[in-house]
Design a protein around this motif. Structure first.
Motif, PDB file in Angstrom:
ATOM      1  N   ASN A  33       0.825  -1.218   0.000  1.00 19.28           N
ATOM      2  CA  ASN A  33       0.000   0.000   0.000  1.00 19.28           C
ATOM      3  C   ASN A  33       0.852   1.257   0.000  1.00 19.28           C
ATOM      4  O   ASN A  33       0.516   2.247  -0.668  1.00 19.28           O
ATOM      5  CB  ASN A  33      -0.924  -0.005   1.226  1.00 19.28           C
ATOM      6  N   ARG A  34       1.934   1.238   0.749  1.00 17.35           N
ATOM      7  CA  ARG A  34       2.809   2.410   0.826  1.00 17.35           C
ATOM      8  C   ARG A  34       3.381   2.753  -0.553  1.00 17.35           C
ATOM      9  O   ARG A  34       3.398   3.924  -0.966  1.00 17.35           O
ATOM     10  CB  ARG A  34       3.946   2.138   1.819  1.00 17.35           C
ATOM     11  N   ALA A  63       2.151   1.882  -3.511  1.00 18.78           N
ATOM     12  CA  ALA A  63       1.063   2.283  -4.412  1.00 18.78           C
ATOM     13  C   ALA A  63       0.656   3.731  -4.159  1.00 18.78           C
ATOM     14  O   ALA A  63       0.383   4.493  -5.103  1.00 18.78           O
ATOM     15  CB  ALA A  63      -0.137   1.353  -4.240  1.00 18.78           C
ATOM     16  N   ASN A  64       0.620   4.130  -2.890  1.00 16.56           N
ATOM     17  CA  ASN A  64       0.270   5.519  -2.547  1.00 16.56           C
ATOM     18  C   ASN A  64       1.326   6.501  -3.066  1.00 16.56           C
ATOM     19  O   ASN A  64       0.989   7.560  -3.608  1.00 16.56           O
ATOM     20  CB  ASN A  64       0.126   5.666  -1.029  1.00 16.56           C
ATOM     21  N   ALA A 122      -2.163   3.190 -10.744  1.00 17.03           N
ATOM     22  CA  ALA A 122      -1.980   3.233  -9.290  1.00 17.03           C
ATOM     23  C   ALA A 122      -3.269   2.874  -8.562  1.00 17.03           C
ATOM     24  O   ALA A 122      -3.257   2.172  -7.544  1.00 17.03           O
ATOM     25  CB  ALA A 122      -1.507   4.619  -8.868  1.00 17.03           C
ATOM     26  N   VAL A 123      -4.392   3.331  -9.086  1.00 17.69           N
ATOM     27  CA  VAL A 123      -5.692   2.996  -8.497  1.00 17.69           C
ATOM     28  C   VAL A 123      -5.967   1.504  -8.625  1.00 17.69           C
ATOM     29  O   VAL A 123      -6.440   0.850  -7.675  1.00 17.69           O
ATOM     30  CB  VAL A 123      -6.817   3.815  -9.169  1.00 17.69           C
ATOM     31  N   LYS A 164      -4.068  -0.394  -6.022  1.00 15.42           N
ATOM     32  CA  LYS A 164      -4.666  -0.311  -4.687  1.00 15.42           C
ATOM     33  C   LYS A 164      -5.867  -1.251  -4.559  1.00 15.42           C
ATOM     34  O   LYS A 164      -6.103  -1.830  -3.497  1.00 15.42           O
ATOM     35  CB  LYS A 164      -5.071   1.126  -4.378  1.00 15.42           C
ATOM     36  N   ILE A 207      -4.415  -4.734  -4.127  1.00 20.44           N
ATOM     37  CA  ILE A 207      -3.800  -4.861  -2.794  1.00 20.44           C
ATOM     38  C   ILE A 207      -4.876  -5.013  -1.724  1.00 20.44           C
ATOM     39  O   ILE A 207      -4.739  -5.826  -0.801  1.00 20.44           O
ATOM     40  CB  ILE A 207      -2.902  -3.643  -2.500  1.00 20.44           C
ATOM     41  N   GLU A 208      -5.951  -4.251  -1.838  1.00 21.56           N
ATOM     42  CA  GLU A 208      -7.049  -4.361  -0.871  1.00 21.56           C
ATOM     43  C   GLU A 208      -7.707  -5.736  -0.951  1.00 21.56           C
ATOM     44  O   GLU A 208      -8.066  -6.322   0.079  1.00 21.56           O
ATOM     45  CB  GLU A 208      -8.080  -3.256  -1.132  1.00 21.56           C
TER      46      GLU A 208
END
Length: 287
Positions: free
Chosen positions: A250-251, A253-254, A269-270, A273, A276-277
């Motif tokens: 997550n880090r 990707a942010n 990038a979205v 995320k 990853i979620e």
């Protein structure tokens, strides 16, 4: 080997002395939290059952229920004197403090767990058979956890493939992204009526490219994918390791999203995320 924290197993066996039935079920839990519900006759072996459980299960909220039905027949019945004395002492204290209590019904005393016993029942044999049957039920339970864990692992691997594909796509777009910096600078200079020489233009492009450089984030994402695949092959409890790794995913990707000045890379990038979620949700069920 990946194990799920959710599973159910049931084992039942009939003997000369009666029937034993064991149920084990579990749900997600940060630590190991077992609860045992046992027939009073079986209480002395609870610690042995707990130890057997702890040797093979590391995480999860477990509920173990053991039912014991004594075989019907012409068994000789007896009273557990120690159990009866303990019950009557408590009743005497209540009667001493409460006025107008009704007389004690002997039949109700007999119904209290552990007071009435089968004089012919070989308790040691019952305990030995219970320990053996519990081992079988525990094996079935672990097999169920393993089957469910394999499904979770496959779901995570599928998302890892997606992340690898997205990272490769972003890498392929980086040269075009730098070319876009150059073109945007030329257009802005023309709109302002400013003429930039080639060297100055390249210097500005380099500065912008450095600020938006995502190579490190992409390398780390590839590294996390490799690490995650390695953890999934490990033995024992791996859920906490995977949970920590999801935070690292997550880090990156942010950071990638915050650096992006290109619509397509922001979209990537979205998508990262989202994947990853989805992995994180699966990881919550892994031991």
């Amino acid at each position: 080997m990946t194990y799920s924290m959710t599973a159910f197993a049931r084992k039942e066996q009939s003997y000369d002395f009666g029937t034993l039935q064991i149920e084990i079920k579990s749900v997600n839990q940060r630590y190991l939290e077992p609860t045992f519900r046992l027939h009073e006759t079986l209480r002395p072996v609870e610690m042995k059952l707990r130890e057997a459980l702890k040797q093979k299960v590391k995480r999860g909220k477990l509920e173990v229920t053991v039912r014991f039905h004594v075989a019907t027949g012409e068994q000789a019945l007896d009273i557990d004197e120690a159990r009866l004395n303990a019950v009557t002492r408590v009743l005497d204290k209540i009667q001493a403090r409460v006025d107008n209590t009704s007389a004690i019904n002997p039949m109700e005393l007999l119904q209290y767990p552990g007071v009435l016993i089968d004089a012919e029942l070989d308790v040691e044999q019952v305990h030995a058979e219970l320990i053996s049957l519990f081992g079988e039920a525990l094996d079935d339970f672990l097999a169920g956890r393993q089957r469910e864990g394999a499904v979770l692992a496959d779901a995570i691997k599928e998302r890892l493939d997606g992340i690898t594909e997205i990272v490769a796509g972003i890498r392929a777009e980086v040269p075009e992204w730098v070319a876009t910096f150059r073109e945007n600078l030329r257009e802005k200079a023309q709109n302002l009526g400013v003429e930039l020489d080639a060297d100055r233009l390249e210097q500005e492009v380099v500065l912008l490219a450095q600020k938006a450089d995502v190579a490190e984030e992409l390398d780390r994402l590839d590294g996390h994918v490799k690490e995650c695949r390695g953890i999934l092959k490990q033995k024992g409890a791996i859920g906490r390791k995977l949970d920590f790794l999801m935070q690292e995913f997550n880090r990156e990707a942010n950071t990638l999203g915050s650096k992006s000045t290109k619509e397509s890379i922001t979209r990537h990038a979205v998508q990262l995320k989202v994947l990853i979620e989805q992995m994180r949700e699966q990881v919550q069920n892994i031991e």
